[in-house]
Design an enzyme around this catalytic site. Structure first.
Site, PDB file in Angstrom:
ATOM      1  N   ASP A 277     -17.192   7.125  -1.858  1.00  0.00           N
ATOM      2  CA  ASP A 277     -15.942   6.967  -1.106  1.00  0.00           C
ATOM      3  C   ASP A 277     -15.697   8.294  -0.388  1.00  0.00           C
ATOM      4  O   ASP A 277     -16.356   9.301  -0.694  1.00  0.00           O
ATOM      5  CB  ASP A 277     -14.802   6.633  -2.095  1.00  0.00           C
ATOM      6  CG  ASP A 277     -13.473   6.331  -1.401  1.00  0.00           C
ATOM      7  OD1 ASP A 277     -13.447   6.224  -0.157  1.00  0.00           O
ATOM      8  OD2 ASP A 277     -12.459   6.204  -2.108  1.00  0.00           O
TER       9      ASP A 277
ATOM     10  N   HIS B 103      -7.313   0.788  -6.567  1.00  0.00           N
ATOM     11  CA  HIS B 103      -7.536  -0.091  -5.398  1.00  0.00           C
ATOM     12  C   HIS B 103      -8.230  -1.366  -5.905  1.00  0.00           C
ATOM     13  O   HIS B 103      -9.404  -1.609  -5.616  1.00  0.00           O
ATOM     14  CB  HIS B 103      -8.395   0.651  -4.373  1.00  0.00           C
ATOM     15  CG  HIS B 103      -8.408   0.039  -3.015  1.00  0.00           C
ATOM     16  ND1 HIS B 103      -7.626  -1.038  -2.664  1.00  0.00           N
ATOM     17  CD2 HIS B 103      -9.114   0.372  -1.879  1.00  0.00           C
ATOM     18  CE1 HIS B 103      -7.855  -1.354  -1.402  1.00  0.00           C
ATOM     19  NE2 HIS B 103      -8.743  -0.522  -0.907  1.00  0.00           N
TER      20      HIS B 103
ATOM     21  N   CYS C  33     -16.528   1.730   0.193  1.00  0.00           N
ATOM     22  CA  CYS C  33     -15.364   0.891   0.514  1.00  0.00           C
ATOM     23  C   CYS C  33     -14.989   0.974   1.986  1.00  0.00           C
ATOM     24  O   CYS C  33     -14.316   0.085   2.491  1.00  0.00           O
ATOM     25  CB  CYS C  33     -14.183   1.290  -0.360  1.00  0.00           C
ATOM     26  SG  CYS C  33     -13.761   3.038  -0.222  1.00  0.00           S
TER      27      CYS C  33
ATOM     28  N   GLN D 209     -10.225  -3.920  -3.739  1.00  0.00           N
ATOM     29  CA  GLN D 209     -11.546  -3.429  -3.346  1.00  0.00           C
ATOM     30  C   GLN D 209     -12.574  -3.722  -4.448  1.00  0.00           C
ATOM     31  O   GLN D 209     -13.641  -4.278  -4.187  1.00  0.00           O
ATOM     32  CB  GLN D 209     -11.459  -1.910  -3.097  1.00  0.00           C
ATOM     33  CG  GLN D 209     -12.745  -1.305  -2.629  1.00  0.00           C
ATOM     34  CD  GLN D 209     -13.071  -1.698  -1.197  1.00  0.00           C
ATOM     35  OE1 GLN D 209     -12.252  -1.531  -0.306  1.00  0.00           O
ATOM     36  NE2 GLN D 209     -14.253  -2.226  -0.961  1.00  0.00           N
TER      37      GLN D 209
ATOM     38  N   ARG E 287       0.876  -1.195   0.000  1.00  0.00           N
ATOM     39  CA  ARG E 287       0.000   0.000   0.000  1.00  0.00           C
ATOM     40  C   ARG E 287       0.900   1.228   0.000  1.00  0.00           C
ATOM     41  O   ARG E 287       1.703   1.422   0.913  1.00  0.00           O
ATOM     42  CB  ARG E 287      -0.910   0.003   1.228  1.00  0.00           C
ATOM     43  CG  ARG E 287      -1.672   1.313   1.383  1.00  0.00           C
ATOM     44  CD  ARG E 287      -2.777   1.231   2.427  1.00  0.00           C
ATOM     45  NE  ARG E 287      -3.940   0.545   1.912  1.00  0.00           N
ATOM     46  CZ  ARG E 287      -5.180   0.701   2.371  1.00  0.00           C
ATOM     47  NH1 ARG E 287      -5.424   1.538   3.363  1.00  0.00           N
ATOM     48  NH2 ARG E 287      -6.188   0.032   1.858  1.00  0.00           N
TER      49      ARG E 287
ATOM     50  N   ARG F 283     -13.509  -8.785   1.329  1.00  0.00           N
ATOM     51  CA  ARG F 283     -12.095  -8.510   1.073  1.00  0.00           C
ATOM     52  C   ARG F 283     -11.275  -9.762   1.401  1.00  0.00           C
ATOM     53  O   ARG F 283     -10.372 -10.156   0.669  1.00  0.00           O
ATOM     54  CB  ARG F 283     -11.608  -7.323   1.928  1.00  0.00           C
ATOM     55  CG  ARG F 283     -12.314  -5.997   1.656  1.00  0.00           C
ATOM     56  CD  ARG F 283     -11.932  -5.434   0.311  1.00  0.00           C
ATOM     57  NE  ARG F 283     -10.500  -5.291   0.173  1.00  0.00           N
ATOM     58  CZ  ARG F 283      -9.778  -4.281   0.669  1.00  0.00           C
ATOM     59  NH1 ARG F 283     -10.381  -3.284   1.297  1.00  0.00           N
ATOM     60  NH2 ARG F 283      -8.467  -4.238   0.498  1.00  0.00           N
TER      61      ARG F 283
HETATM   62  N1  NVA Z   1      -9.970   6.762  -1.514  1.00  0.00           N
HETATM   63  C1  NVA Z   1      -9.651   6.313  -0.177  1.00  0.00           C
HETATM   64  C2  NVA Z   1      -9.858   4.842  -0.064  1.00  0.00           C
HETATM   65  C3  NVA Z   1      -9.616   4.273   1.303  1.00  0.00           C
HETATM   66  C4  NVA Z   1      -9.824   2.788   1.347  1.00  0.00           C
HETATM   67  C5  NVA Z   1      -8.217   6.691   0.143  1.00  0.00           C
HETATM   68  O1  NVA Z   1      -7.346   6.520  -0.728  1.00  0.00           O
HETATM   69  O2  NVA Z   1      -7.954   7.145   1.250  1.00  0.00           O
HETATM   70  N1   CP Z   2     -11.415  -0.125   2.163  1.00  0.00           N
HETATM   71  C1   CP Z   2     -10.153  -0.185   2.626  1.00  0.00           C
HETATM   72  O1   CP Z   2      -9.200  -0.448   1.884  1.00  0.00           O
HETATM   73  O2   CP Z   2     -10.034   0.066   3.967  1.00  0.00           O
HETATM   74  P1   CP Z   2      -8.692   0.253   4.784  1.00  0.00           P
HETATM   75  O3   CP Z   2      -8.098   1.576   4.395  1.00  0.00           O
HETATM   76  O4   CP Z   2      -9.131   0.225   6.231  1.00  0.00           O
HETATM   77  O5   CP Z   2      -7.747  -0.869   4.468  1.00  0.00           O
END
Ligand code: NVA
Ligand code: CP
Length: 315
Positions: free
Chosen positions: A229, A128, A269, A131, A101, A297
Protein backbone atom coordinates in the site's frame (compact mmCIF):
# COMPACT_ATOMS: atom_id res chain seq x y z
CA UNK A 1 -29.45 -4.94 12.39
CA UNK A 2 -25.98 -5.39 10.99
CA UNK A 3 -23.13 -2.91 10.43
CA UNK A 4 -19.84 -3.43 8.58
CA UNK A 5 -17.29 -1.49 10.60
CA UNK A 6 -14.66 -4.20 10.90
CA UNK A 7 -14.07 -7.53 9.15
CA UNK A 8 -15.34 -9.55 12.09
CA UNK A 9 -18.80 -7.98 11.84
CA UNK A 10 -19.34 -10.90 9.46
CA UNK A 11 -19.10 -14.27 11.19
CA UNK A 12 -17.25 -17.21 9.64
CA UNK A 13 -20.50 -19.04 8.80
CA UNK A 14 -21.78 -16.00 6.84
CA UNK A 15 -18.75 -15.73 4.54
CA UNK A 16 -19.60 -18.49 2.00
CA UNK A 17 -23.03 -16.92 1.39
CA UNK A 18 -21.55 -13.43 1.07
CA UNK A 19 -18.90 -14.55 -1.42
CA UNK A 20 -21.44 -16.54 -3.43
CA UNK A 21 -23.69 -13.48 -3.58
CA UNK A 22 -20.79 -11.28 -4.79
CA UNK A 23 -20.05 -13.88 -7.46
CA UNK A 24 -23.65 -14.10 -8.65
CA UNK A 25 -23.99 -10.30 -8.71
CA UNK A 26 -20.80 -10.14 -10.78
CA UNK A 27 -21.94 -12.83 -13.21
CA UNK A 28 -25.44 -11.41 -13.55
CA UNK A 29 -24.38 -7.76 -13.86
CA UNK A 30 -26.30 -6.08 -16.66
CA UNK A 31 -28.52 -9.15 -17.20
CA UNK A 32 -30.52 -9.30 -13.97
CA UNK A 33 -31.70 -6.24 -12.11
CA UNK A 34 -31.50 -6.92 -8.39
CA UNK A 35 -33.74 -4.79 -6.22
CA UNK A 36 -32.20 -5.21 -2.78
CA UNK A 37 -32.16 -1.43 -2.24
CA UNK A 38 -35.33 -0.59 -4.21
CA UNK A 39 -36.88 2.62 -2.90
CA UNK A 40 -33.92 3.23 -0.59
CA UNK A 41 -31.58 6.19 -0.29
CA UNK A 42 -28.08 5.73 1.16
CA UNK A 43 -25.90 8.63 2.32
CA UNK A 44 -22.15 8.59 1.75
CA UNK A 45 -20.24 10.86 4.14
CA UNK A 46 -16.61 11.30 3.06
CA UNK A 47 -13.91 13.29 4.90
CA UNK A 48 -11.10 12.04 2.64
CA UNK A 49 -10.49 11.75 -1.12
CA UNK A 50 -11.60 8.63 -2.99
CA UNK A 51 -11.83 7.27 -6.52
CA UNK A 52 -12.57 3.53 -6.22
CA UNK A 53 -14.64 3.55 -3.04
CA UNK A 54 -16.80 6.50 -3.95
CA UNK A 55 -17.53 5.39 -7.51
CA UNK A 56 -18.05 1.70 -6.67
CA UNK A 57 -20.51 2.56 -3.90
CA UNK A 58 -22.43 5.11 -5.99
CA UNK A 59 -22.65 2.68 -8.93
CA UNK A 60 -23.44 -0.25 -6.62
CA UNK A 61 -26.30 1.53 -4.84
CA UNK A 62 -27.74 2.53 -8.24
CA UNK A 63 -27.44 -1.02 -9.57
CA UNK A 64 -29.25 -2.41 -6.51
CA UNK A 65 -32.18 -0.10 -7.24
CA UNK A 66 -31.36 2.60 -4.68
CA UNK A 67 -30.17 6.19 -4.74
CA UNK A 68 -26.89 7.50 -3.30
CA UNK A 69 -26.36 10.97 -1.84
CA UNK A 70 -22.70 11.95 -1.65
CA UNK A 71 -21.92 14.30 1.25
CA UNK A 72 -18.48 15.82 1.65
CA UNK A 73 -18.08 16.23 5.41
CA UNK A 74 -17.35 19.94 4.97
CA UNK A 75 -20.60 20.50 3.09
CA UNK A 76 -22.74 19.33 5.99
CA UNK A 77 -23.02 20.72 9.52
CA UNK A 78 -20.83 17.90 10.85
CA UNK A 79 -17.92 19.86 9.37
CA UNK A 80 -18.97 22.91 11.44
CA UNK A 81 -19.19 21.08 14.74
CA UNK A 82 -22.63 19.43 14.84
CA UNK A 83 -22.19 16.31 16.92
CA UNK A 84 -21.82 12.87 15.43
CA UNK A 85 -24.67 11.69 17.63
CA UNK A 86 -27.11 14.30 16.27
CA UNK A 87 -25.92 13.75 12.70
CA UNK A 88 -26.55 10.02 13.11
CA UNK A 89 -30.01 10.55 14.61
CA UNK A 90 -31.07 13.03 11.91
CA UNK A 91 -29.73 11.11 8.92
CA UNK A 92 -31.38 7.93 10.22
CA UNK A 93 -34.75 9.70 9.82
CA UNK A 94 -34.05 10.23 6.11
CA UNK A 95 -31.86 7.47 4.72
CA UNK A 96 -31.65 3.69 4.84
CA UNK A 97 -27.89 3.30 5.25
CA UNK A 98 -24.63 5.21 5.74
CA UNK A 99 -21.31 4.69 3.96
CA UNK A 100 -18.59 6.60 5.79
CA UNK A 101 -14.93 7.44 5.06
CA UNK A 102 -13.26 9.30 7.90
CA UNK A 103 -10.10 9.65 9.98
CA UNK A 104 -11.08 8.63 13.52
CA UNK A 105 -12.40 5.07 13.64
CA UNK A 106 -14.40 5.88 16.76
CA UNK A 107 -16.57 8.33 14.75
CA UNK A 108 -17.87 5.40 12.78
CA UNK A 109 -18.72 3.46 15.90
CA UNK A 110 -20.62 6.47 17.24
CA UNK A 111 -22.61 6.83 14.02
CA UNK A 112 -23.62 3.19 14.39
CA UNK A 113 -24.40 3.58 18.10
CA UNK A 114 -26.55 6.72 17.78
CA UNK A 115 -28.11 6.03 14.37
CA UNK A 116 -30.67 3.42 13.51
CA UNK A 117 -29.56 2.37 10.01
CA UNK A 118 -26.69 0.12 8.83
CA UNK A 119 -23.25 1.79 8.74
CA UNK A 120 -20.45 0.70 6.37
CA UNK A 121 -16.79 1.54 6.89
CA UNK A 122 -15.48 3.03 3.66
CA UNK A 123 -12.00 3.46 5.29
CA UNK A 124 -10.79 4.92 8.56
CA UNK A 125 -7.25 5.48 9.83
CA UNK A 126 -7.61 2.07 11.51
CA UNK A 127 -9.31 -0.25 9.01
CA UNK A 128 -10.46 -0.67 5.39
CA UNK A 129 -12.66 -3.79 5.53
CA UNK A 130 -14.39 -3.32 2.15
CA UNK A 131 -10.94 -3.53 0.60
CA UNK A 132 -9.99 -6.74 2.42
CA UNK A 133 -13.23 -8.49 1.53
CA UNK A 134 -13.00 -7.48 -2.14
CA UNK A 135 -9.35 -8.60 -2.17
CA UNK A 136 -10.17 -11.95 -0.56
CA UNK A 137 -12.95 -12.46 -3.11
CA UNK A 138 -10.44 -11.68 -5.90
CA UNK A 139 -8.13 -14.41 -4.61
CA UNK A 140 -10.99 -16.85 -4.04
CA UNK A 141 -12.17 -16.37 -7.63
CA UNK A 142 -8.75 -17.59 -8.82
CA UNK A 143 -8.08 -20.31 -6.30
CA UNK A 144 -11.57 -21.63 -5.74
CA UNK A 145 -12.84 -21.61 -9.31
CA UNK A 146 -15.94 -23.75 -9.55
CA UNK A 147 -15.66 -24.89 -5.94
CA UNK A 148 -15.30 -23.69 -2.39
CA UNK A 149 -14.52 -19.97 -2.69
CA UNK A 150 -13.83 -19.14 0.96
CA UNK A 151 -12.22 -22.53 1.65
CA UNK A 152 -9.70 -21.93 -1.15
CA UNK A 153 -8.06 -19.21 0.96
CA UNK A 154 -7.30 -21.51 3.88
CA UNK A 155 -3.61 -22.24 4.47
CA UNK A 156 -2.39 -19.64 1.97
CA UNK A 157 0.21 -17.06 2.94
CA UNK A 158 0.07 -13.31 2.32
CA UNK A 159 3.10 -11.04 2.78
CA UNK A 160 2.44 -7.34 3.41
CA UNK A 161 5.48 -5.17 2.68
CA UNK A 162 5.86 -1.46 3.50
CA UNK A 163 3.75 0.62 5.89
CA UNK A 164 2.88 -2.30 8.15
CA UNK A 165 0.84 -0.14 10.56
CA UNK A 166 -1.57 1.32 8.01
CA UNK A 167 -5.30 0.69 7.74
CA UNK A 168 -5.01 -1.83 4.87
CA UNK A 169 -2.30 -3.80 6.72
CA UNK A 170 -4.45 -3.87 9.86
CA UNK A 171 -7.47 -5.00 7.89
CA UNK A 172 -5.46 -7.76 6.26
CA UNK A 173 -4.29 -9.02 9.67
CA UNK A 174 -7.93 -9.37 10.69
CA UNK A 175 -8.91 -10.77 7.30
CA UNK A 176 -6.09 -13.33 7.16
CA UNK A 177 -7.06 -14.65 10.57
CA UNK A 178 -10.72 -14.91 9.56
CA UNK A 179 -9.93 -16.67 6.29
CA UNK A 180 -7.43 -19.10 7.83
CA UNK A 181 -4.48 -17.53 6.01
CA UNK A 182 -1.00 -16.84 7.36
CA UNK A 183 0.21 -13.25 7.26
CA UNK A 184 3.74 -11.94 7.53
CA UNK A 185 4.45 -8.21 7.52
CA UNK A 186 7.71 -6.41 6.79
CA UNK A 187 8.33 -2.73 7.35
CA UNK A 188 10.49 -0.26 9.22
CA UNK A 189 10.39 -0.06 13.00
CA UNK A 190 8.47 2.83 14.49
CA UNK A 191 5.47 2.58 12.18
CA UNK A 192 3.46 0.09 14.17
CA UNK A 193 -0.30 -0.08 14.26
CA UNK A 194 -2.12 2.15 16.76
CA UNK A 195 -2.54 0.62 20.27
CA UNK A 196 -6.28 0.63 19.54
CA UNK A 197 -5.63 -1.99 16.88
CA UNK A 198 -3.72 -4.28 19.25
CA UNK A 199 -6.66 -4.08 21.65
CA UNK A 200 -9.07 -4.97 18.85
CA UNK A 201 -6.90 -7.93 17.79
CA UNK A 202 -6.76 -9.20 21.37
CA UNK A 203 -10.56 -8.91 21.74
CA UNK A 204 -11.00 -10.96 18.56
CA UNK A 205 -8.56 -13.61 19.83
CA UNK A 206 -6.04 -12.85 17.06
CA UNK A 207 -3.29 -11.22 19.17
CA UNK A 208 -0.70 -13.71 17.92
CA UNK A 209 -2.19 -13.97 14.46
CA UNK A 210 0.65 -12.43 12.47
CA UNK A 211 4.43 -12.46 12.03
CA UNK A 212 6.53 -9.33 11.76
CA UNK A 213 10.03 -8.99 10.36
CA UNK A 214 12.21 -6.11 9.24
CA UNK A 215 13.46 -8.23 6.32
CA UNK A 216 11.13 -8.10 3.29
CA UNK A 217 12.77 -11.21 1.79
CA UNK A 218 11.93 -13.18 4.91
CA UNK A 219 8.32 -11.97 4.80
CA UNK A 220 7.74 -13.03 1.18
CA UNK A 221 9.31 -16.50 1.55
CA UNK A 222 6.66 -19.12 0.55
CA UNK A 223 4.07 -16.36 0.10
CA UNK A 224 1.15 -16.87 -2.29
CA UNK A 225 0.50 -13.11 -2.36
CA UNK A 226 2.74 -10.07 -2.01
CA UNK A 227 0.71 -7.00 -1.03
CA UNK A 228 1.66 -3.38 -0.55
CA UNK A 229 0.00 0.00 0.00
CA UNK A 230 1.13 3.61 -0.21
CA UNK A 231 3.80 4.75 2.25
CA UNK A 232 1.98 8.01 2.95
CA UNK A 233 -1.63 7.34 3.83
CA UNK A 234 -4.19 10.13 3.80
CA UNK A 235 -3.59 12.30 6.86
CA UNK A 236 0.12 11.42 7.09
CA UNK A 237 1.37 13.96 4.55
CA UNK A 238 3.48 15.85 7.11
CA UNK A 239 5.61 12.70 7.57
CA UNK A 240 6.32 12.35 3.83
CA UNK A 241 10.10 12.92 3.86
CA UNK A 242 10.71 10.66 6.86
CA UNK A 243 8.48 7.88 5.54
CA UNK A 244 10.15 7.84 2.12
CA UNK A 245 13.54 7.65 3.81
CA UNK A 246 12.83 4.75 6.16
CA UNK A 247 10.53 2.78 3.87
CA UNK A 248 12.79 2.84 0.81
CA UNK A 249 14.28 -0.64 1.56
CA UNK A 250 10.73 -2.01 1.32
CA UNK A 251 9.88 -1.32 -2.33
CA UNK A 252 8.26 -4.32 -4.03
CA UNK A 253 10.68 -4.96 -6.90
CA UNK A 254 10.70 -7.80 -9.46
CA UNK A 255 13.49 -9.39 -7.36
CA UNK A 256 11.40 -9.31 -4.20
CA UNK A 257 8.35 -10.76 -5.99
CA UNK A 258 10.59 -13.51 -7.42
CA UNK A 259 11.54 -14.50 -3.86
CA UNK A 260 7.89 -15.46 -3.13
CA UNK A 261 6.28 -18.66 -4.50
CA UNK A 262 6.79 -19.08 -8.27
CA UNK A 263 3.10 -18.38 -8.97
CA UNK A 264 2.70 -15.65 -6.32
CA UNK A 265 0.31 -12.81 -7.12
CA UNK A 266 0.92 -9.10 -6.57
CA UNK A 267 -1.81 -6.98 -4.97
CA UNK A 268 -2.20 -3.27 -4.16
CA UNK A 269 -5.35 -1.52 -2.99
CA UNK A 270 -4.46 1.53 -5.16
CA UNK A 271 -3.78 4.38 -5.68
CA UNK A 272 -0.16 3.34 -6.37
CA UNK A 273 2.95 5.47 -6.32
CA UNK A 274 5.28 3.73 -8.76
CA UNK A 275 8.89 4.12 -7.68
CA UNK A 276 7.97 4.24 -4.00
CA UNK A 277 6.18 1.20 -2.56
CA UNK A 278 6.32 -0.74 -5.86
CA UNK A 279 8.05 -0.53 -9.23
CA UNK A 280 6.11 0.11 -12.44
CA UNK A 281 7.41 -3.24 -13.73
CA UNK A 282 5.69 -5.13 -10.89
CA UNK A 283 2.47 -3.13 -11.30
CA UNK A 284 2.42 -4.02 -15.01
CA UNK A 285 3.54 -7.65 -14.62
CA UNK A 286 1.24 -10.60 -15.43
CA UNK A 287 1.32 -11.47 -11.71
CA UNK A 288 -0.36 -8.17 -10.84
CA UNK A 289 -4.11 -8.42 -10.19
CA UNK A 290 -4.61 -4.82 -9.09
CA UNK A 291 -7.45 -3.99 -11.48
CA UNK A 292 -9.37 -7.18 -10.64
CA UNK A 293 -9.16 -6.06 -7.01
CA UNK A 294 -10.49 -2.63 -7.95
CA UNK A 295 -13.38 -4.08 -9.99
CA UNK A 296 -14.35 -6.47 -7.25
CA UNK A 297 -14.92 -3.58 -4.86
CA UNK A 298 -18.20 -3.07 -6.75
CA UNK A 299 -19.41 -6.66 -6.61
CA UNK A 300 -18.41 -7.33 -2.99
CA UNK A 301 -19.84 -4.03 -1.72
CA UNK A 302 -23.14 -4.76 -3.49
CA UNK A 303 -23.22 -8.10 -1.68
CA UNK A 304 -22.44 -6.38 1.64
CA UNK A 305 -25.15 -3.74 1.18
CA UNK A 306 -27.74 -6.31 0.13
CA UNK A 307 -26.92 -8.37 3.24
CA UNK A 308 -27.09 -5.37 5.57
CA UNK A 309 -30.36 -4.14 4.04
CA UNK A 310 -31.86 -7.59 4.57
CA UNK A 311 -30.68 -7.58 8.20
CA UNK A 312 -32.87 -4.53 8.87
CA UNK A 313 -36.00 -6.46 7.88
CA UNK A 314 -34.82 -9.46 9.88
CA UNK A 315 -34.83 -7.20 12.98
N1 NVA B 1 -3.60 3.42 3.34
C1 NVA B 1 -4.20 4.23 2.30
C2 NVA B 1 -5.28 3.47 1.62
C3 NVA B 1 -5.94 4.19 0.48
C4 NVA B 1 -7.03 3.39 -0.16
C5 NVA B 1 -4.73 5.51 2.92
O1 NVA B 1 -5.34 5.45 4.00
O2 NVA B 1 -4.55 6.57 2.33
N1 CP C 1 -8.52 1.50 -2.59
C1 CP C 1 -9.31 2.55 -2.32
O1 CP C 1 -10.05 2.57 -1.33
O2 CP C 1 -9.22 3.57 -3.24
P1 CP C 1 -9.88 5.00 -3.12
O3 CP C 1 -9.13 5.77 -2.07
O4 CP C 1 -9.70 5.60 -4.50
O5 CP C 1 -11.32 4.87 -2.76
Amino acid sequence: MKHFIKETDFKAHELPGLFALAQSLKQGRGRHTPSSLAGQTWAMIFSKSSTRTRVSFEVGIHELGGKAIFLNKNDIQLGRGETIADTARVLSRFVHGLVVRTFDHDELQQLADFGSVPVINALTDLLHPCQTFADAFTLAERWGRGGDLVGSLRGRKIAFVGDRGCNVANSWILGANMFGMKISLAGPAGFDAAPEFDQLLAREGFAKGYEFTSDPYEAVRDADVVYTDVWISMGKEEETAERIKVMSPFTVTPELLAAAKPDALFMHCLPAHAGQEVTQEVLDSPRSIIFDQAENRLHMQKAIMATLAQSVHAG
